[in-house]
Design an enzyme around this catalytic site. Sequence first.
Site, PDB file in Angstrom:
ATOM      1  N   LYS A   1      90.723  -3.622  23.573  1.00  0.00           N
ATOM      2  CA  LYS A   1      90.961  -4.966  23.042  1.00  0.00           C
ATOM      3  C   LYS A   1      90.262  -5.106  21.704  1.00  0.00           C
ATOM      4  O   LYS A   1      89.390  -4.295  21.372  1.00  0.00           O
ATOM      5  CB  LYS A   1      90.418  -6.018  24.032  1.00  0.00           C
ATOM      6  CG  LYS A   1      88.911  -5.929  24.220  1.00  0.00           C
ATOM      7  CD  LYS A   1      88.436  -6.855  25.300  1.00  0.00           C
ATOM      8  CE  LYS A   1      86.935  -6.780  25.489  1.00  0.00           C
ATOM      9  NZ  LYS A   1      86.150  -7.224  24.329  1.00  0.00           N
TER      10      LYS A   1
ATOM     11  N   ASP B   1      83.078  -3.964  28.732  1.00  0.00           N
ATOM     12  CA  ASP B   1      82.438  -3.485  27.494  1.00  0.00           C
ATOM     13  C   ASP B   1      81.081  -2.789  27.694  1.00  0.00           C
ATOM     14  O   ASP B   1      80.113  -3.073  26.957  1.00  0.00           O
ATOM     15  CB  ASP B   1      82.266  -4.655  26.506  1.00  0.00           C
ATOM     16  CG  ASP B   1      83.594  -5.235  26.047  1.00  0.00           C
ATOM     17  OD1 ASP B   1      84.644  -4.806  26.555  1.00  0.00           O
ATOM     18  OD2 ASP B   1      83.582  -6.135  25.194  1.00  0.00           O
TER      19      ASP B   1
ATOM     20  N   CYS C   1      82.031 -11.631  26.154  1.00  0.00           N
ATOM     21  CA  CYS C   1      83.197 -10.960  26.749  1.00  0.00           C
ATOM     22  C   CYS C   1      83.285 -11.120  28.263  1.00  0.00           C
ATOM     23  O   CYS C   1      84.375 -11.230  28.809  1.00  0.00           O
ATOM     24  CB  CYS C   1      83.228  -9.508  26.311  1.00  0.00           C
ATOM     25  SG  CYS C   1      83.603  -9.394  24.536  1.00  0.00           S
TER      26      CYS C   1
HETATM   27  C1  VGL Z   1      81.224  -8.790  22.475  1.00  0.00           C
HETATM   28  C2  VGL Z   1      80.607  -9.873  20.565  1.00  0.00           C
HETATM   29  C3  VGL Z   1      81.553  -9.190  19.852  1.00  0.00           C
HETATM   30  C4  VGL Z   1      81.019  -8.586  23.946  1.00  0.00           C
HETATM   31  C5  VGL Z   1      82.182  -8.092  21.768  1.00  0.00           C
HETATM   32  O1  VGL Z   1      81.372  -7.495  24.462  1.00  0.00           O
HETATM   33  O2  VGL Z   1      80.503  -9.513  24.596  1.00  0.00           O
HETATM   34  N1  VGL Z   1      80.456  -9.683  21.874  1.00  0.00           N
HETATM   35  N2  VGL Z   1      82.340  -8.287  20.462  1.00  0.00           N
END
Ligand code: VGL
Length: 207
Positions: free
Chosen positions: A106, A8, A151
């Site tokens: 995702k 991410d 994540c």
């Molecule tokens: C994430 C919160 C919500 C992350 C993704 O990438 O850690 N955290 N969505």
Amino acid sequence: MKALILVDIQNDFVPGGSLAVADGDAVIAVANRLMPSYEFVVATQDWHPADHQSFAREHDGFSVGDVIKLDGLDQVLWPAHCVQGTRGAELCADLDRNRINEIVRKGTDRNIDSYSGFFDNGHQKETVLASLLRKRGVTSVDVMGLATDYCVKFTVLDAIREGFATRLITEGCRGVELKEGDCKRAIEEMCQAGAKAATSEGKTGAR
Ligand code: VGL
Ligand code: ZN
């Protein structure tokens, strides 16, 4: 064979983004430095519909940081982030995209969140990540990115469950730290589950 999983590294998770992780952009240089030493690099991409139920704005009377029940699971409410097709959802521009072999999206189902790159939070649906890795003959993975306490953590825990020898590149991670100590606890949990914590120089360390 070893793969690098970049979790991410997207505009919304770095300073200026809607769910900015402090110093999150520092992981980009680490990723760019490491990618050339891997035969296979996969990036995960948080990719939510605009009405994703992890967004606080979808729930009247609730605020960011509140925890609700979503389909029986505890769900932290977040600011809207990584909405499909928006700039915030794009991988950071400074990330060396040419070195990324595959992108795994995702969090596409509005009713369930997906912190892990492998499964949704209810462990009901699998992404293509594990099969992509196995097809390439990958047996061990190094994981880094954003965010340490969400994540990255759940991706590492699933990688271990899926049987991959799993290393956490701590210098390539930054966390949300909703509560003080969340990142430290996440790293401990990952190590307890069987991950090896290492900087790219092979030193162990937590950050
Ligand atoms: C994430 C919160 C919500 C992350 C993704 O990438 O850690 N955290 N969505
Ligand atoms: Zn998300």
